[in-house]
Enzyme design. Structure first.
Site, PDB file in Angstrom:
ATOM      1  N   GLU A 113       4.837  -6.577  17.160  1.00 26.53           N
ATOM      2  CA  GLU A 113       5.196  -7.391  16.003  1.00 26.53           C
ATOM      3  C   GLU A 113       6.692  -7.683  16.003  1.00 26.53           C
ATOM      4  O   GLU A 113       7.452  -7.068  16.766  1.00 26.53           O
ATOM      5  CB  GLU A 113       4.802  -6.659  14.713  1.00 26.53           C
ATOM      6  CG  GLU A 113       3.305  -6.456  14.620  1.00 26.53           C
ATOM      7  CD  GLU A 113       2.869  -5.882  13.290  1.00 26.53           C
ATOM      8  OE1 GLU A 113       3.684  -5.225  12.624  1.00 26.53           O
ATOM      9  OE2 GLU A 113       1.701  -6.084  12.932  1.00 26.53           O
ATOM     10  N   HIS A 241       7.728 -11.249   2.469  1.00 24.60           N
ATOM     11  CA  HIS A 241       7.010 -11.608   3.689  1.00 24.60           C
ATOM     12  C   HIS A 241       7.139 -13.101   3.862  1.00 24.60           C
ATOM     13  O   HIS A 241       6.891 -13.861   2.931  1.00 24.60           O
ATOM     14  CB  HIS A 241       5.533 -11.203   3.598  1.00 24.60           C
ATOM     15  CG  HIS A 241       4.901 -11.146   4.952  1.00 24.60           C
ATOM     16  ND1 HIS A 241       4.611 -12.278   5.667  1.00 24.60           N
ATOM     17  CD2 HIS A 241       4.547 -10.098   5.726  1.00 24.60           C
ATOM     18  CE1 HIS A 241       4.093 -11.916   6.835  1.00 24.60           C
ATOM     19  NE2 HIS A 241       4.047 -10.604   6.894  1.00 24.60           N
ATOM     20  N   ARG A 288      11.711 -10.495   9.845  1.00 26.80           N
ATOM     21  CA  ARG A 288      11.186 -11.082   8.614  1.00 26.80           C
ATOM     22  C   ARG A 288      12.238 -11.660   7.678  1.00 26.80           C
ATOM     23  O   ARG A 288      12.048 -12.729   7.106  1.00 26.80           O
ATOM     24  CB  ARG A 288      10.468  -9.992   7.815  1.00 26.80           C
ATOM     25  CG  ARG A 288       9.119  -9.722   8.318  1.00 26.80           C
ATOM     26  CD  ARG A 288       8.496  -8.653   7.498  1.00 26.80           C
ATOM     27  NE  ARG A 288       7.230  -8.321   8.140  1.00 26.80           N
ATOM     28  CZ  ARG A 288       6.392  -7.433   7.694  1.00 26.80           C
ATOM     29  NH1 ARG A 288       6.671  -6.754   6.612  1.00 26.80           N
ATOM     30  NH2 ARG A 288       5.269  -7.201   8.313  1.00 26.80           N
ATOM     31  N   HIS A 349       6.861  -8.574  -0.912  1.00 20.11           N
ATOM     32  CA  HIS A 349       5.877  -7.866  -0.089  1.00 20.11           C
ATOM     33  C   HIS A 349       6.052  -6.358  -0.110  1.00 20.11           C
ATOM     34  O   HIS A 349       5.092  -5.612  -0.131  1.00 20.11           O
ATOM     35  CB  HIS A 349       6.022  -8.391   1.341  1.00 20.11           C
ATOM     36  CG  HIS A 349       5.011  -7.850   2.300  1.00 20.11           C
ATOM     37  ND1 HIS A 349       3.660  -7.931   2.070  1.00 20.11           N
ATOM     38  CD2 HIS A 349       5.162  -7.225   3.505  1.00 20.11           C
ATOM     39  CE1 HIS A 349       3.013  -7.370   3.091  1.00 20.11           C
ATOM     40  NE2 HIS A 349       3.893  -6.928   3.954  1.00 20.11           N
ATOM     41  N   ARG A 384      12.775  -2.993   6.349  1.00 16.88           N
ATOM     42  CA  ARG A 384      11.701  -2.233   6.989  1.00 16.88           C
ATOM     43  C   ARG A 384      11.235  -2.913   8.266  1.00 16.88           C
ATOM     44  O   ARG A 384      10.973  -4.117   8.280  1.00 16.88           O
ATOM     45  CB  ARG A 384      10.517  -2.138   6.024  1.00 16.88           C
ATOM     46  CG  ARG A 384       9.278  -1.515   6.623  1.00 16.88           C
ATOM     47  CD  ARG A 384       8.118  -1.599   5.663  1.00 16.88           C
ATOM     48  NE  ARG A 384       7.659  -2.956   5.489  1.00 16.88           N
ATOM     49  CZ  ARG A 384       6.388  -3.339   5.622  1.00 16.88           C
ATOM     50  NH1 ARG A 384       5.455  -2.469   5.933  1.00 16.88           N
ATOM     51  NH2 ARG A 384       6.046  -4.596   5.443  1.00 16.88           N
ATOM     52  N   SER A 389       5.550   1.332   7.484  1.00 21.21           N
ATOM     53  CA  SER A 389       5.344   1.931   6.155  1.00 21.21           C
ATOM     54  C   SER A 389       4.108   2.831   6.091  1.00 21.21           C
ATOM     55  O   SER A 389       4.151   3.887   5.448  1.00 21.21           O
ATOM     56  CB  SER A 389       5.285   0.860   5.074  1.00 21.21           C
ATOM     57  OG  SER A 389       4.544  -0.226   5.519  1.00 21.21           O
TER      58      SER A 389
HETATM   59  C1  LIG Z   1      -1.028  -7.592   2.132  1.00 19.98           C
HETATM   60  C2  LIG Z   1      -0.290  -6.394   2.673  1.00 19.98           C
HETATM   61  C3  LIG Z   1      -0.275  -6.154   4.041  1.00 19.98           C
HETATM   62  C4  LIG Z   1       0.411  -5.046   4.552  1.00 19.98           C
HETATM   63  N1  LIG Z   1       0.367  -4.794   5.897  1.00 19.98           N
HETATM   64  C5  LIG Z   1       0.945  -3.665   6.371  1.00 19.98           C
HETATM   65  C6  LIG Z   1       0.820  -3.312   7.745  1.00 19.98           C
HETATM   66  O1  LIG Z   1       0.178  -4.006   8.529  1.00 19.98           O
HETATM   67  N2  LIG Z   1       1.422  -2.157   8.157  1.00 19.98           N
HETATM   68  C7  LIG Z   1       2.146  -1.358   7.334  1.00 19.98           C
HETATM   69  O2  LIG Z   1       2.666  -0.327   7.776  1.00 19.98           O
HETATM   70  N3  LIG Z   1       2.257  -1.663   6.021  1.00 19.98           N
HETATM   71  C8  LIG Z   1       1.671  -2.783   5.526  1.00 19.98           C
HETATM   72  N4  LIG Z   1       1.787  -3.083   4.203  1.00 19.98           N
HETATM   73  C9  LIG Z   1       2.459  -2.145   3.320  1.00 19.98           C
HETATM   74  C10 LIG Z   1       1.545  -0.948   3.083  1.00 19.98           C
HETATM   75  O3  LIG Z   1       0.207  -1.386   2.976  1.00 19.98           O
HETATM   76  C11 LIG Z   1       1.918  -0.218   1.801  1.00 19.98           C
HETATM   77  O4  LIG Z   1       3.292   0.035   1.763  1.00 19.98           O
HETATM   78  C12 LIG Z   1       1.181   1.125   1.735  1.00 19.98           C
HETATM   79  O5  LIG Z   1      -0.197   0.930   1.915  1.00 19.98           O
HETATM   80  C13 LIG Z   1       1.440   1.799   0.414  1.00 19.98           C
HETATM   81  O6  LIG Z   1       0.616   2.921   0.340  1.00 19.98           O
HETATM   82  P1  LIG Z   1       0.764   3.894  -0.897  1.00 19.98           P
HETATM   83  O7  LIG Z   1      -0.206   4.993  -0.676  1.00 19.98           O
HETATM   84  O8  LIG Z   1       2.174   4.212  -1.088  1.00 19.98           O
HETATM   85  O9  LIG Z   1       0.339   2.993  -2.166  1.00 19.98           O
HETATM   86  P2  LIG Z   1      -0.988   2.159  -2.481  1.00 19.98           P
HETATM   87  O10 LIG Z   1      -1.868   2.078  -1.306  1.00 19.98           O
HETATM   88  O11 LIG Z   1      -0.571   0.894  -3.126  1.00 19.98           O
HETATM   89  O12 LIG Z   1      -1.705   3.042  -3.593  1.00 19.98           O
HETATM   90  C14 LIG Z   1      -1.149   3.134  -4.888  1.00 19.98           C
HETATM   91  C15 LIG Z   1      -2.072   3.955  -5.746  1.00 19.98           C
HETATM   92  O13 LIG Z   1      -1.385   4.342  -6.930  1.00 19.98           O
HETATM   93  C16 LIG Z   1      -2.217   4.132  -8.059  1.00 19.98           C
HETATM   94  N5  LIG Z   1      -1.357   3.956  -9.239  1.00 19.98           N
HETATM   95  C17 LIG Z   1      -0.277   3.151  -9.395  1.00 19.98           C
HETATM   96  N6  LIG Z   1       0.243   3.316 -10.635  1.00 19.98           N
HETATM   97  C18 LIG Z   1      -0.518   4.226 -11.266  1.00 19.98           C
HETATM   98  C19 LIG Z   1      -0.508   4.814 -12.564  1.00 19.98           C
HETATM   99  N7  LIG Z   1       0.404   4.463 -13.498  1.00 19.98           N
HETATM  100  N8  LIG Z   1      -1.458   5.732 -12.866  1.00 19.98           N
HETATM  101  C20 LIG Z   1      -2.418   6.084 -11.973  1.00 19.98           C
HETATM  102  N9  LIG Z   1      -2.482   5.556 -10.728  1.00 19.98           N
HETATM  103  C21 LIG Z   1      -1.539   4.654 -10.388  1.00 19.98           C
HETATM  104  C22 LIG Z   1      -3.017   2.904  -7.685  1.00 19.98           C
HETATM  105  O14 LIG Z   1      -4.169   2.801  -8.493  1.00 19.98           O
HETATM  106  C23 LIG Z   1      -3.326   3.218  -6.217  1.00 19.98           C
HETATM  107  O15 LIG Z   1      -4.415   4.101  -6.140  1.00 19.98           O
HETATM  108  C24 LIG Z   1       1.101  -4.190   3.670  1.00 19.98           C
HETATM  109  C25 LIG Z   1       1.086  -4.437   2.296  1.00 19.98           C
HETATM  110  C26 LIG Z   1       0.385  -5.518   1.802  1.00 19.98           C
HETATM  111  C27 LIG Z   1       0.354  -5.765   0.317  1.00 19.98           C
END
Ligand SMILES: Cc1cc2nc3c(=O)[nH]c(=O)nc-3n(C[C@H](O)[C@H](O)[C@H](O)COP(=O)(O)OP(=O)(O)OC[C@H]3O[C@@H](n4cnc5c(N)ncnc54)[C@H](O)[C@@H]3O)c2cc1C
Length: 523
Positions: A113, A241, A288, A349, A384, A389
């Protein structure tokens, strides 16, 4: 109602679930998710997860790429630690049941990438995130020590403040005793007491008008931590993004993954002219932030609402084998990407900053950890590197689990926590006020605190935000708490922090680009 658990995990994405699976071997775990367990940003990730797997790649190269992307504002020690653990964490994820694409030789098929000097991105077609989410969810729901509360909203962390003691941000001994959790269906707010709390609440994309983030990404964890007087960092570094599908009606905006750009499509204006070489010698494969600023500039120059990504010269086989999801999505709105150019626009993003943690995911507050997008670990610096991530979440949840398990025996529950003080009496009858404030907030952030910033724009944003903040606090004080109101308050808190950090940075670096500290963009 009071509940007691050894480990309270707020969030069910990759960060929350991978932490929960590890600590569940040592105590009781409650996962709280404001959505269903699988509705997370993790499930949306398309491109993949970066890790060093085979020669000629090396930890050294991945470390260098991460530092270059981050404009060397990264914490080099953290970068080294994270990258050198990448292979081990991926092996663990595979052992947990996640499947990644393989070549006919049996080796994992690795993508390259933007910003990566080698092929090192493991993927599952263009649905990597949902495959990871599936594997982790299956294990978590079947674990005897894990209880999952879906569709429950965490309002605030519990600290000494709730025992009537004054807590200042400078205090080094703030402790977290758990959190207040709202069941939106019944309106009941539970006091959840925990020996360890993990914030894994994801990102903040919804403070902007156009975002690839699911609607849950309202920065709740960062806002909660800040209200609890914890330390945040690097909030100005918001990654836009460059290529989300231009389709005004749709929220979140559908992401056209970096991996597609990596496979050869080219960015063009509405007349079909390539424009990226005016901005960077790497053309459409530039990092990016450069691509996002170039598109932003082209849109301003032409007055158009989007540019195009031309994938017409990519073979049918490659598109159907590697990007079936993107192909189907575009087709569903009448665009056959093998014959027509894809209209694309930048979208908020990813936030590189957030809750400041140490190398073990520990925040400035005792018994409180943060992992995933909500955290500012020092890995990303000013920008990033793509696909770092998901890896960061795995590494820091792993390290936090070890640290929390070690501390567990020395921690007791705090028994004297009062129930949630429900002062507000007014029911949320004026929903229009919340909806309108949310729209105003998103407009302020997109217009004044977006891809290209200036001191004038930031001041203007700050003045307007202050009015919204006053109105939201007044509404909050008199209203019965609701998810919409809490999210609005959290988004305003987060916007305030982004503006504050952006105003304090007197340079253009990485994702923070200010016309007051940079030469004019090339045209
Ligand atoms: C479209 C898209 C594509 C991406 N592609 C990539 C990729 O290819 N590679 C890469 O490395 N990263 C990618 N990213 C970034 C990556 O997906 C995210 O940074 C990562 O998945 C975040 O994971 P997380 O566990 O921190 O949060 P999340 O997966 O967002 O989970 C958050 C959780 O917190 C909960 N929550 C939030 N607030 C509260 C609250 N007040 N009370 C209770 N629960 C709450 C939500 O319900 C959810 O369960 C992408 C992001 C997006 C949006």
């Amino acid at each position: 109602m009071n509940r007691k658990v050894d480990f309270l995990v707020i969030g069910s994405g990759i960060a929350g679930l991978s932490f929960a699976l590890k600590v569940a071997e040592h105590g009781s775990v409650l996962i709280v998710s404001k959505t269903s367990i699988t509705e997370t940003a993790t499930g949306y990730a398309q491109g993949g997860i970066a890790a060093v797997m085979y020669n000629p790649d090396s930890y050294h190269k991945h470390i260098q790429d991460t530092l270059v992307a981050g404009s060397y504002l990264n914490n080099e020690e953290i970068v080294r630690m994270t990258i050198t653990q990448s292979t081990e964490r991926i092996e663990e994820l595979i052992a947990w049941g996640a499947h990644f694409d393989k070549e006919s030789s049996g080796r994992y098929a690795l993508a390259r990438e933007g910003g990566h000097s080698e092929y090192r991105v493991l993927h599952h077609q263009d649905r990597t995130g949902s495959e990871i989410q599936r594997a982790l969810t299956e294990r978590a729901i079947n674990h005897p020590h894990i209880e999952i509360l879906e569709n429950h909203f965490t309002i605030d962390l519990i600290t000494q403040h709730h025992l009537g003691r004054i807590v200042r941000r400078s205090h080094t001994d703030i402790q977290c005793f758990g959190a207040y959790v709202l069941n939106p269906e019944t309106g009941v707010i539970d006091t959840v007491l925990a020996k360890t709390t993990m914030i894994a609440t994801g990102g903040v994309g919804n403070v902007y008008q156009t975002t690839t983030n699911p609607t849950l990404a309202t920065g709740d964890g960062i806002a909660m931590l800040y209200r609890a007087k914890g330390v945040v960092d690097n909030m100005e570094f918001i990654q836009f993004h460059p290529t989300s599908l231009y389709n005004q009606k749709e929220k979140p905006s559908f992401l056209i993954t970096e991996a597609l750009r990596g496979a050869g499509p080219v960015l063009k204006d509405d007349k079909g002219n390539e424009f990226m070489h005016k901005y960077d010698a790497r053309g459409s494969l530039a990092p990016r932030d450069i691509v996002a600023r170039a598109i932003d500039n082209e849109m301003k120059l032409t007055g158009k609402e989007h540019v195009f990504l031309d994938a017409r010269h990519i073979s049918e086989r490659e598109i159907l084998d590697h990007f079936p999801n993107i192909y189907a999505k575009c087709l569903s709105i009448g665009i056959n990407i093998m014959k027509e150019m894809i209209p694309v626009v930048p979208a908020a993003h990813y936030i590189c900053g957030g809750i400041k943690t140490d190398a073990n995911g520990k925040t400035s507050i005792e018994q409180l950890y943060a992992s995933g997008e909500v955290a500012s670990t020092g890995l990303h610096g000013a920008n990033r590197l793509a696909s770092n991530s998901l890896l960061e979440a795995l590494v820091f949840s792993h390290r936090a689990s070890i640290a929390a398990i070690e501390r567990m025996a020395a921690v007791d529950f705090e028994e004297n926590i009062p129930d949630w003080n429900a002062e507000g009496t007014v029911l949320n009858e004026e929903m229009i006020l919340i909806t309108q404030s949310r729209k105003e907030l998103q407009s302020i952030m997109s217009n004044y605190v977006g891809i290209v910033r200036s001191n004038l724009r930031l001041n203007r944003a700050s003045d307007r935000l202050e009015i919204l903040l006053r109105e939201a606090e007044a509404l909050y004080d008199k209203s019965v708490v609701s998810v919409d109101l809490c999210e609005l308050r959290n988004m305003i808190n987060v916007a305030y922090l982004i503006i504050k950090f952006a105003s304090q940075r007197k340079e253009s670096i990485g994702l923070h680009f200010s016309i007051d500290y940079a030469q004019k963009l090339k045209q």
